[in-house]
Design an enzyme around this catalytic site. Structure first.
Site, short mmCIF file in Angstrom:
data_model
loop_
_atom_site.label_atom_id
_atom_site.label_comp_id
_atom_site.label_asym_id
_atom_site.label_seq_id
_atom_site.Cartn_x
_atom_site.Cartn_y
_atom_site.Cartn_z
CE LYS A 1 -4.40 -1.71 1.61
NZ LYS A 1 -5.05 -1.80 2.91
CG HIS B 1 -1.49 7.42 2.38
ND1 HIS B 1 -1.50 8.02 4.28
CD2 HIS B 1 -1.81 6.55 2.81
CE1 HIS B 1 -2.51 7.17 4.59
NE2 HIS B 1 -2.52 6.16 3.91
CG HIS C 1 1.29 5.92 6.48
ND1 HIS C 1 1.79 5.34 5.14
CD2 HIS C 1 0.60 5.22 7.04
CE1 HIS C 1 0.19 4.73 4.76
NE2 HIS C 1 0.42 3.77 6.79
#
Ligand code: ARG
Length: 573
Positions: free
Chosen positions: A127, A130, A133
């Site tokens: 994932k 982004h 985070h």
């Protein structure tokens, strides 16, 4: 360095008070308004023992201590004793301490012999890493540094989200549409594309979800093909993540993520069963938490036998306690997971693990971008790496407009651009939601990272202009005479430097790096005011040396504090 509160407490205390010096020190306040002194002692607590009105006590105390060389002036005001310190004494003490301790100024050993785990960042593999985070990553890193500064032995853990039913989906998607070349070129964006497609198509064709469940069950059972695919996703993801960690200057001691606990879960489930805590509910295994005041039960095992996020967290806590015998285990995870952590603590408590009280969830609010929030499912994401790169580019443009003589523009743009993003992240109270603000983040004049870094570079520049002989003399701190620092701003700066060790402790104990960030802005503002108010490189030698010493101490403290936040301090910019 002198502990002024303690010293003052010794002056103030009297046998008739029936209090220890420590208790008195604990009562001493630092007034918000400097016209009320540097320290103030409230007399309310003494009224009962002394059978006297607080203002009268204040008057007596003031009279008794006013002769002490610690003070320039002591004033009783209502129930308070306002104390104005002997400035030279404070200045000499603080500046000497900073100049002799250098990088160690602010360090303490209160954590000696104790292990603290800080778990942070913990993105999900396959994932995107982004913008959301950034919070756990940067706040966690600062908390690690603060605990390290307090002398704890700190273990940094990245609890990677590298396990769970979503990998069943990813495996199915990859088998259906996967292209190895495309994957190798841009792994996470490609995997994200598959994942998004999976959700779109599964809406039309629910059998895909069954296939995904099956694939995950095989993965849990250690089926070779599934494990190999999963491993590939993990490796490719980690490679991408490490690029971001490198940009941020962040490292970990352990990447034991969720998958690490897969073989430790059967024992947990067994233990829960033995302790009579497991119940069946619609085919799933749950722990009822009604008795703990939590109405939602913790789901431990799904009806198809697959394990869950919560189960892995229980296994992880038990493993960590056994392995590290931690004094504290700190989880830096979004407040969206508050319920999860409440349930998890409750389960550990029901299991009889008293040490669950030493596990601390440190939550934080949401970050959003002006253009809106994001969701992994529909693919609208902003990659953290892109944000960092943009910040570096914007900074490079700003620097290029200035005099770049003697400056490594590339390097400084990185230090300042990335520092700017980190600083903004750590400026807000962590629990608050905030909107990422491009206009403010690289502003050199606001309460920003670049502003603080610029202040540091300014101090370095003053020191560069001083002669080598002067700098040599600063080493002999005993000879400095601080009578020459006469401005209010100079004294304010000294007091700001004095408070740093206490601020570090406070920020660490509250798991709130923004306390340090804000104090650092105060220091920078005081420094700039001092720089503006006073000529530093004056002809008078003694005066010049005292001022240079203060500049040098400020430079050291700013660099130390930036370091604790995970931000570099370039000497020129
Ligand atoms: N991987 C999770 C996420 O991205 C965060 C993990 C938090 N740590 C934990 N021990 N549960 O939401």
């Amino acid at each position: 360095m002198i502990d002024f509160k303690k010293k003052i407490a010794q002056e103030i205390n009297d046998p008739s008070f029936g209090l220890t010096d420590e208790e008195i020190a604990g009562l001493i306040e630092i007034p918000g308004d400097t016209s009320h002194g540097d320290f103030a002692f409230p007399c309310f607590r003494l009224a009962k023992v002394l059978r006297k009105a607080p203002p009268l006590i204040a008057k007596d105390v003031a009279e008794r201590i006013s002769g002490s060389s610690l003070f320039q002036k002591v004033e009783p005001v209502n129930a308070y004793v306002n104390m104005f310190m002997n400035k030279e004494l404070v200045a000499a003490d603080v500046v000497n301490a900073v100049l002799t301790q250098g990088r160690d100024y602010g360090r303490s050993d209160i954590g000696k012999g104790r292990t603290v785990i800080v778990e942070y960042s913990s993105p999900n593999i396959a994932k995107p890493f982004h913008i959301g985070h950034i919070r756990s990553t940067v706040i966690g890193n600062a908390i690690y540094k603060l605990y390290d500064e307090m002398g704890y032995n700190v273990v940094r853990i990245n609890h990677l989200g590298d396990y769970g039913t979503q990998f069943g989906k990813m495996i199915v998607a990859y088998r259906l549409w996967g292209d190895p070349d495309e994957l190798a070129k841009d792994p996470i964006k490609t995997l994200l594309g598959y994942y998004t497609r999976f959700h779109r198509e599964a809406e039309k064709d629910p059998s895909l979800d069954d296939k995904a469940r099956e694939a995950f069950a095989k993965l849990e059972a250690g089926d070779e093909e599934e494990v190999a695919l999963w491993q590939k996703f993990r490796e490719l993801s980690l490679k991408e993540f490490s690029r971001v960690y490198e940009m941020l200057g962040i490292t970990f001691d352990s990447y034991a993520g969720e998958s690490f606990y897969s073989d430790k879960m059967p024992a947990v489930i067994e233990e829960l069963k033995e302790k009579g805590l497991l119940q069946e509910s619609r085919g799933a295994q749950i722990v009822d938490l009604e008795s703990m005041g939590i109405s939602t039960p913790a789901v431990i095992q799904k009806s198809d036998g697959s394990s869950l996020y919560a189960t892995r967290d229980i296994a992880a806590a038990i493993y960590r306690k056994k392995t590290y015998d931690f004094y504290k285990c700190i989880y830096v995870v979004a407040s969206q997971q508050n319920l999860h952590f409440q349930q998890w603590k409750a389960v550990l408590q029901l299991m009889g693990y008293d040490w669950q009280k030493d596990c601390v969830h440190v939550p934080f609010g949401l970050v959003s971008l002006p253009e809106g929030t994001m969701s992994t499912r529909n693919g609208r994401v902003v990659f953290l790496e892109d944000v960092l790169n943009t910040a570096v580019e914007k900074t490079r443009d700003i620097i290029a407009e200035k005099n770049t003589e003697g400056i490594d523009v590339d390097q400084v743009a990185k230090q300042v651009g990335i520092g700017a993003v980190i600083f903004q992240e750590l400026s807000n109270n962590r629990i608050k939601d905030y909107v990422f603000d491009w206009d403010n983040v690289t502003n050199f004049d606001g309460e920003t990272g670049p502003y603080v870094q610029y202040t540091h570079a300014r101090a370095c520049s003053v020191l560069r202009k001083a002669s080598r002989g002067d700098l040599e003399k600063l080493k002999d701190v005993q000879d400095l005479d601080f009578r020459y620092i006469t401005s209010e701003s100079g004294y304010q700066l000294i007091k700001d430097l004095y408070r740093v060790p206490e601020v570090i402790m406070d920020a660490g104990e509250k798991y709130e790096p923004s306390i340090l960030t804000r104090h650092l802005v105060d220091i920078a503002q005081s420094f700039n005011k001092f720089y503006h108010d006073e000529h530093i490189l004056v002809d008078d030698e003694k005066e010049k040396l005292a001022k240079l010493a203060l500049v040098s101490a400020s430079r050291t403290v700013i660099a130390n504090c930036l370091g604790l936040l995970g931000i570099q301090a370039p000497e020129r910019m």
